[in-house]
Design a protein around this motif. Structure first.
Motif, short mmCIF file in Angstrom:
data_model
loop_
_atom_site.label_atom_id
_atom_site.label_comp_id
_atom_site.label_asym_id
_atom_site.label_seq_id
_atom_site.Cartn_x
_atom_site.Cartn_y
_atom_site.Cartn_z
N MET A 1 2.26 -4.44 2.19
CA MET A 1 3.53 -3.84 2.61
C MET A 1 3.44 -2.33 2.45
SD MET A 1 7.22 -4.54 0.97
CE MET A 1 8.56 -3.43 1.29
N THR A 2 3.92 -1.65 3.42
CA THR A 2 3.86 -0.19 3.38
C THR A 2 5.13 0.37 2.76
OG1 THR A 2 2.57 -0.21 5.39
CG2 THR A 2 3.60 1.86 4.81
N THR A 3 4.93 1.22 1.77
CA THR A 3 6.09 1.91 1.19
C THR A 3 5.88 3.40 1.38
OG1 THR A 3 5.01 1.99 -0.94
CG2 THR A 3 6.55 0.17 -0.56
N MET B 1 0.84 -1.18 0.00
CA MET B 1 0.00 0.00 0.00
C MET B 1 0.89 1.26 0.00
SD MET B 1 -2.83 1.13 2.81
CE MET B 1 -2.24 -0.19 3.82
N HIS B 2 0.57 2.17 -0.85
CA HIS B 2 1.35 3.40 -0.93
C HIS B 2 0.81 4.43 0.06
CE1 HIS B 2 4.04 2.83 -4.35
NE2 HIS B 2 3.17 1.91 -4.67
N GLN B 3 1.69 5.09 0.74
CA GLN B 3 1.28 6.14 1.65
C GLN B 3 1.77 7.47 1.12
OE1 GLN B 3 -0.66 5.64 4.04
NE2 GLN B 3 -0.58 3.41 4.18
N GLU B 4 1.05 8.54 1.44
CA GLU B 4 1.42 9.86 0.93
C GLU B 4 2.49 10.49 1.81
OE1 GLU B 4 -2.37 11.51 1.27
OE2 GLU B 4 -3.19 10.31 -0.34
N ILE B 5 3.61 9.82 1.91
CA ILE B 5 4.71 10.34 2.71
C ILE B 5 5.76 10.92 1.77
CG2 ILE B 5 6.61 9.71 4.23
CD1 ILE B 5 4.14 9.64 5.75
N ASP B 6 6.25 12.07 2.12
CA ASP B 6 7.20 12.79 1.27
C ASP B 6 8.62 12.36 1.58
OD1 ASP B 6 8.59 14.59 -0.17
OD2 ASP B 6 8.09 16.32 1.07
N ALA C 1 5.22 8.37 11.95
CA ALA C 1 4.57 8.11 10.66
C ALA C 1 5.60 8.06 9.54
CB ALA C 1 3.53 9.19 10.38
N ARG D 1 2.22 3.44 16.56
CA ARG D 1 2.82 4.44 17.48
C ARG D 1 2.32 5.84 17.10
NH1 ARG D 1 7.02 6.09 20.81
NH2 ARG D 1 8.19 7.89 20.04
N ARG E 1 -4.81 2.08 11.32
CA ARG E 1 -4.92 0.99 10.33
C ARG E 1 -3.84 1.11 9.24
NH1 ARG E 1 -10.73 1.86 8.40
NH2 ARG E 1 -10.49 3.85 9.39
N GLY E 2 -2.93 2.05 9.45
CA GLY E 2 -1.84 2.23 8.48
C GLY E 2 -2.24 3.00 7.25
N LEU E 3 -3.36 3.74 7.34
CA LEU E 3 -3.87 4.47 6.17
C LEU E 3 -3.51 5.96 6.24
CD1 LEU E 3 -7.47 2.92 6.10
CD2 LEU E 3 -5.56 2.36 4.57
N HIS E 4 -3.22 6.53 5.09
CA HIS E 4 -3.03 7.98 4.95
C HIS E 4 -2.07 8.56 5.98
CE1 HIS E 4 -6.38 7.47 2.29
NE2 HIS E 4 -7.20 7.16 3.27
N LEU E 5 -0.92 7.97 6.11
CA LEU E 5 0.04 8.46 7.12
C LEU E 5 0.55 9.87 6.81
CD1 LEU E 5 2.14 5.29 8.04
CD2 LEU E 5 0.22 6.31 9.25
N GLY E 6 0.46 10.27 5.54
CA GLY E 6 0.87 11.63 5.17
C GLY E 6 0.03 12.69 5.86
#
Lengths: 104, 190
Positions: B1-3, A1-6, B82, B89, B158-163
């Motif tokens: 997997m989180t990227t 899953m892609h996250q909007e992290i910079d 994040a 956490r 839930r690991g969503l939208h960490l930005g």
């Protein structure tokens, strides 16, 4: 899953860095309370507000990472500050000194 | 997997949400700055306001300053977590930040209760009008910030939208910044 992290974000300080900043903020609060309790007058007020500006700079620079943002981000925020400054300077003569007031 | 990648590259090189939040905060500077500027203008015109300022509950103001500064620490630690992908956490730290907001509003509520019980209301005089306007507007922003924090924390758990953790944090830090100036203006400048 892609996250909007910079990933390009230039700021990646450690958690310890943030805790130290918080300790500085607490110390600054303590100093301003002490100054307020011990002394009075214009110098005290200036010191208290000087410390408030320093605390604000710490929060903006280290918690909001403003110091790591491009300069145009700072320019956006300064636009808001300048608008308020222009308003203050424009209105101050009328409100503070009563210029232009018509006698009843 | 989180990227952790920038999913939507922008012409500015920054995530659009972050740029939008900076623009929003600039407008908030104008709102709070305008209100504070009006307060200062009248304060300079009425030196006697120092007597009214001496009646504000500086202990409550101090407690709330500690609470907000500490909650700001939790917010930035949540952002840090994040960025490392530690979503649970991050969520926990966001809830701690939210708790700071609850505590702030409780102290503010006690303060308002004491003041109103003592016969002080926004209609008492211009100083108290400004006091209730500035602290009320700030408290409203605290409520908005808490709502944002709760929504983001639910997703982060839930690991969503960490930005979004950073964006909610920016807003919360701004609320903290405003209080940093309101505290000496209303409580310490007696």
């Amino acid at each position: 899953m892609h996250q909007e992290i910079d990933q390009q974000a230039p700021h990646a300080p450690s958690d310890r860095h943030y805790v130290i900043t918080w300790a500085w903020l607490m110390s600054a609060l303590g100093v301003s309370l002490l100054i307020g309790a011990l002394a009075g007058g214009a110098v005290t007020v200036a010191l208290i507000f000087g410390i408030a500006v320093a605390k604000a700079a710490l929060v903006a620079g280290r918690f909001m990472h403003l110091s790591a943002e491009p300069r145009w981000v700072l320019a956006i925020l300064l636009g808001g500050v300048l608008a308020v400054g222009a308003f203050y300077i424009g209105v101050a003569p009328d409100v503070v000194w009563g210029f232009g007031r018509v006698a009843p | 997997m989180t990227t952790h990648t920038l999913t939507h590259p922008t012409s500015t090189g920054l995530p659009t949400a972050r740029v939008a939040m900076w623009w929003f905060l600039a407008s908030e500077i104008a709102i709070f700055g305008g209100a504070v500027a009006c307060y200062l203008l009248f304060r300079f015109r009425h030196p006697g306001w120092a007597e009214h300022a001496a009646k504000t509950m500086s202990v409550a103001g101090t407690i709330n300053t500690v609470v907000l500064l500490t909650s700001s620490l939790f917010a930035v630690l949540a952002h840090s977590a994040a960025e490392r992908g530690e979503h649970r956490r991050a969520a926990r730290l966001l809830w701690l930040t939210f708790l700071g907001g609850v505590l702030f509003l409780c102290v503010k509520g006690v303060e308002y209760h004491h003041e109103i019980a003592a016969g002080v209301t926004p209609a008492t005089n211009l100083f108290w009008s400004f006091y209730f306007l500035l602290t009320g507007l700030h408290a409203l922003h605290v409520v908005v910030g808490m709502t944002a924090l709760a929504l983001v924390a639910r997703g982060a758990a839930r690991g969503l939208h960490l930005g979004r953790v950073e964006i909610a944090g920016l807003y919360w830090h701004f609320v903290d910044l405003v209080w940093i100036f309101l505290f000496p203006l209303l409580y310490l400048s007696a």
